[in-house]
Scaffold this active site. Sequence first.
Site, PDB file in Angstrom:
ATOM      1  CG  HIS A  47      -1.913   1.096   1.249  1.00 26.48           C
ATOM      2  ND1 HIS A  47      -1.819   2.118   2.164  1.00 26.48           N
ATOM      3  CD2 HIS A  47      -3.008   1.369   0.496  1.00 26.48           C
ATOM      4  CE1 HIS A  47      -2.818   2.963   1.971  1.00 26.48           C
ATOM      5  NE2 HIS A  47      -3.556   2.535   0.963  1.00 26.48           N
ATOM      6  CG  ASP A  93      -6.971   3.946  -0.051  1.00 25.61           C
ATOM      7  OD1 ASP A  93      -5.740   3.838   0.111  1.00 25.61           O
ATOM      8  OD2 ASP A  93      -7.591   5.016   0.139  1.00 25.61           O
TER       9      ASP A  93
END
Length: 119
Positions: A47, A93
């Site tokens: 991420h 996300d």
Amino acid sequence: NLYQFKNMIQCTVPSRSWWDFADYGCYCGKGGSGTPVDDLDRCCQVHDNCYNEAEKISGCWPYFKTYSYECSQGTLTCKGGNNACAAAVCDCDRLAAICFAGAPYTDANYNIDLKARCQ
């Protein structure tokens, strides 16, 4: 943005508070270094790298960029109509929240000593 990311996490992992992921391992939370402690921490490392790529889009600030998405019965969808930055951040996300849902959570890896374990 971070508020939307929190909501995505709550969509895919309703059994846990999003806060459980804010200070986990070497990469979940602000910054990151060293070797990820487990699969969940690896999700956060990916991420972080995804956000770094999104920041290469002119004027793109992933932590603050809002985007359009939908959560339906634990399934996340980034909606059409997002600009390049919003689409990239939404996908970062979404993929992280899905990754969190599939990775075991180890209580011992919450709030670890970063200096000792993340070199």
